[in-house]
Design an enzyme around this catalytic site. Structure first.
Site, mmCIF file in Angstrom:
data_model
loop_
_atom_site.group_PDB
_atom_site.id
_atom_site.type_symbol
_atom_site.label_atom_id
_atom_site.label_comp_id
_atom_site.label_asym_id
_atom_site.label_seq_id
_atom_site.Cartn_x
_atom_site.Cartn_y
_atom_site.Cartn_z
ATOM 1 N N CYS A 152 1.637 -6.074 16.361
ATOM 2 C CA CYS A 152 0.809 -5.149 17.155
ATOM 3 C C CYS A 152 -0.670 -5.524 16.990
ATOM 4 C CB CYS A 152 1.043 -3.705 16.715
ATOM 5 S SG CYS A 152 2.757 -3.180 16.926
ATOM 6 N N CYS B 282 2.621 8.524 2.083
ATOM 7 C CA CYS B 282 2.855 7.579 3.174
ATOM 8 C C CYS B 282 3.322 6.256 2.565
ATOM 9 C CB CYS B 282 1.556 7.393 3.966
ATOM 10 S SG CYS B 282 1.710 6.165 5.267
ATOM 11 N N CYS C 226 -3.126 -3.528 14.536
ATOM 12 C CA CYS C 226 -2.628 -3.149 13.208
ATOM 13 C C CYS C 226 -2.890 -4.246 12.172
ATOM 14 C CB CYS C 226 -1.136 -2.852 13.295
ATOM 15 S SG CYS C 226 -0.445 -2.305 11.724
ATOM 16 N N CYS D 23 -3.049 1.607 8.368
ATOM 17 C CA CYS D 23 -2.028 0.635 8.004
ATOM 18 C C CYS D 23 -2.512 -0.742 7.560
ATOM 19 C CB CYS D 23 -1.213 0.365 9.258
ATOM 20 S SG CYS D 23 0.362 1.076 9.201
ATOM 21 N N CYS E 253 4.315 -7.456 7.961
ATOM 22 C CA CYS E 253 5.106 -6.985 9.100
ATOM 23 C C CYS E 253 5.131 -8.111 10.130
ATOM 24 C CB CYS E 253 4.428 -5.748 9.698
ATOM 25 S SG CYS E 253 5.320 -5.025 11.093
ATOM 26 N N GLU F 164 0.825 -1.204 0.000
ATOM 27 C CA GLU F 164 0.000 0.000 0.000
ATOM 28 C C GLU F 164 0.860 1.255 0.000
ATOM 29 O OE1 GLU F 164 -2.451 -0.138 3.430
ATOM 30 O OE2 GLU F 164 -3.527 -1.919 2.758
HETATM 31 N N1 SAH Z 1 5.975 -0.104 12.233
HETATM 32 C C1 SAH Z 1 6.063 1.321 12.358
HETATM 33 C C2 SAH Z 1 5.434 2.022 11.195
HETATM 34 C C3 SAH Z 1 3.941 1.958 11.162
HETATM 35 S S1 SAH Z 1 3.403 3.577 11.204
HETATM 36 C C4 SAH Z 1 5.506 1.762 13.693
HETATM 37 O O1 SAH Z 1 5.041 0.919 14.428
HETATM 38 O O2 SAH Z 1 5.604 2.925 14.036
HETATM 39 C C5 SAH Z 1 1.763 3.469 11.406
HETATM 40 C C6 SAH Z 1 1.251 4.088 12.669
HETATM 41 O O3 SAH Z 1 -0.150 3.799 12.720
HETATM 42 C C7 SAH Z 1 1.859 3.473 13.905
HETATM 43 O O4 SAH Z 1 1.916 4.406 14.944
HETATM 44 C C8 SAH Z 1 0.859 2.394 14.221
HETATM 45 O O5 SAH Z 1 0.979 1.966 15.552
HETATM 46 C C9 SAH Z 1 -0.437 3.090 13.901
HETATM 47 N N2 SAH Z 1 -1.557 2.192 13.618
HETATM 48 C C10 SAH Z 1 -1.549 0.952 13.111
HETATM 49 N N3 SAH Z 1 -2.788 0.447 13.032
HETATM 50 C C11 SAH Z 1 -3.609 1.402 13.504
HETATM 51 C C12 SAH Z 1 -5.025 1.492 13.678
HETATM 52 N N4 SAH Z 1 -5.819 0.461 13.385
HETATM 53 N N5 SAH Z 1 -5.522 2.621 14.200
HETATM 54 C C13 SAH Z 1 -4.723 3.671 14.500
HETATM 55 N N6 SAH Z 1 -3.399 3.656 14.350
HETATM 56 C C14 SAH Z 1 -2.838 2.530 13.868
#
Ligand code: SAH
Length: 342
Positions: A109, A98, A112, A329, A105, A85
C-alpha cells in the site's frame, strides 16, 4: 529452537508429560506474565534441559516512546533480532493494544510505512501472544490484565498470516490465559477475499475491519496493489457472507488522501457501495510518511463524515492518538532500520 508460547496449555501438558503436571501450568503462567526461565520457580535441572530446545520469552522491549496523550509505542526485539511494533493506547473505557502480525508486509500500500522494506517473515502465534504479555506487564502488574481490547492493526496483513493468526485467536481467548472476549478483538485486512470467506466459516465473534480507502477499483489500484487481485464488489459480497454467518457489524477503514478519495462525490459513492450491508465507516486522516500523498485536513474529514451521515451511513472520524511518536503503521520500525531513529 521452538517457542513455548506457540503451545496451548493442553498442548503443554502433552509436551511436558515427562514432568509433574503442574510444571506445564507454571510454564504457561510464565508465558502470560512475560517471565523468562530465571524468573520462574522451575528447578534448575529442568531449566537446563528445556533451555536448549525451547525459548520461553521470545520478545523483549527494545525501545518505548510515550506520547503526550499517554499512548506508548513499543519497538520489540524478537529472538532472531527482527524488530516489530506494538502500541498501547490509554482510553477512558479501557486500554487497547495494537498488535503486529508480520515483520514488514508485502501488500505494498502506497501510504503505509510497514510495507516499505517488504515482508521479512510471519510472526508465529506465540510471538504475537508474547508481544501482548510483554506490553501488558509493562503497563501494570504482570498478573493482571491491563487492557480490554486488542486490534490487529499493526504492521502486516493478518490474513497473509492466516493460520498463525487463527491459532493466536484461540490462545488469546483461552480461559486459562488472558481470556479476552472475542467481541473485544478487531482484525483489519486490506481485503483478501478468499480468506474472508474462510474466516467467516470459523464463526469467531470478532469485529472484521476492511481497509477500503477508495470508492472505485481504478483509484484503489493506484494506492493498494491488492485491488488488482480483488475488486471492491467482491469484497462487499464476501462481507455480506461474513455478516450473514456472524451477525456482526463490519467496519470499513477509509483513509482520506487529499485529492484522491476525499470529495463529496466519493462520499456518495461510498454510501451506495455500502447500502444494505451492516457496517460502520471509520474515517482516518492520512498520517503522511514523506511520500507524495497528502493528508486531508481534520475539518474536511468532519465534513466528509457529515455528508455520509446525511446519506444515512454510520460513520465517524477516528480519533488520532500518538501521532507525535510515529503512531501510524510501521513508521517507528522503518525509521529505526533505515537508520534515522537510533
Ligand atoms: N494490513 C491490514 C492491517 C493494517 S491496519 C490492513 O490493511 O487493514 C492499519 C490501518 O492503518 C489500515 O487501515 C491501513 O490502511 C492504515 N494506514 C496505514 N498507513 C497509514 C497512514 N500513513 N495513515 C493513515 N492510515 C494508515
Amino acid at each position: 529452537m521452538k517457542i513455548f508460547s506457540d503451545y496451548s496449555l493442553n498442548e503443554l501438558y502433552d509436551l511436558l508429560a515427562d514432568y509433574k503436571k503442574f510444571r506445564a501450568k507454571q510454564i504457561f503462567d510464565a508465558i502470560i506474565q512475560a517471565k523468562d526461565y530465571e524468573q520462574t520457580n522451575l528447578p534448575k535441572s529442568m531449566i537446563d534441559s528445556l533451555k536448549s530446545e525451547y525459548i520461553l520469552k521470545p520478545v523483549e522491549i527494545f525501545k518505548v516512546l510515550t506520547s503526550k496523550d499517554g499512548t506508548k509505542k513499543y519497538l520489540l526485539k524478537l529472538h532472531d533480532d527482527n524488530l516489530v511494533e506494538c502500541v498501547f493506547l490509554k482510553q477512558n473505557y479501557g486500554n487497547t493494544i495494537c498488535l503486529s502480525t508480520q515483520v514488514g508486509c508485502r501488500m505494498g500500500c502506497k501510504f503505509c510505512a510497514s510495507t516499505q522494506n517488504g515482508l521479512i517473515r510471519n510472526l508465529s502465534a506465540g510471538e504475537m501472544l508474547s508481544t501482548i504479555s510483554v506490553v501488558n506487564a509493562d503497563n501494570g502488574k504482570c498478573t493482571d490484565r491491563n487492557f480490554t481490547n486488542i486490534v490487529l492493526m499493526g504492521s502486516g496483513e493478518p490474513f497473509d498470516n492466516y493460520d498463525n493468526v487463527v491459532k493466536w485467536l484461540e490462545l488469546i481467548t483461552d480461559e486459562n490465559g488472558f481470556h479476552i472476549s472475542e467481541r473485544n478483538i478487531s482484525l483489519s485486512t486490506c481485503g483478501l477475499v478468499d480468506k474472508i470467506y474462510q474466516f467467516a466459516d470459523l464463526k469467531f465473534n470478532i469485529t472484521l475491519c476492511v481497509s477500503l480507502h477508495a470508492t472505485n477499483d481504478e483509484t484503489r489500484k493506484k494506492i493498494m496493489p491488492i485491488a488488482n487481485r480483488y475488486s471492491i464488489d467482491e469484497i462487499i459480497k464476501a462481507l455480506k457472507y461474513y455478516t450473514s454467518k456472524n451477525n456482526r457489524r463490519v467496519v470499513f477503514e477509509y483513509c482520506l488522501i487529499k485529492g484522491i478519495n476525499d470529495s463529496f462525490e466519493n462520499a456518495k459513492e461510498l454510501a451506495s457501495l455500502t447500502k444494505g450491508l451492516n457496517c460502520h465507516i471509520n474515517v482516518i486522516c492520512l498520517n503522511p510518511n514523506g511520500g507524495p500523498l497528502k493528508a486531508t485536513t481534520r475539518s474536511e474529514a468532519y465534513a466528509f463524515v457529515n455528508k455520509l451521515n446525511e446519506l444515512s451511513v454510520s460513520a465517524t472520524v477516528r480519533r488520532s492518538q500518538g501521532s507525535d511518536i510515529e503512531g501510524a503503521c510501521g513508521m517507528l520500525r522503518a525509521k529505526t532500520i533505515n537508520g534515522g531513529n537510533k
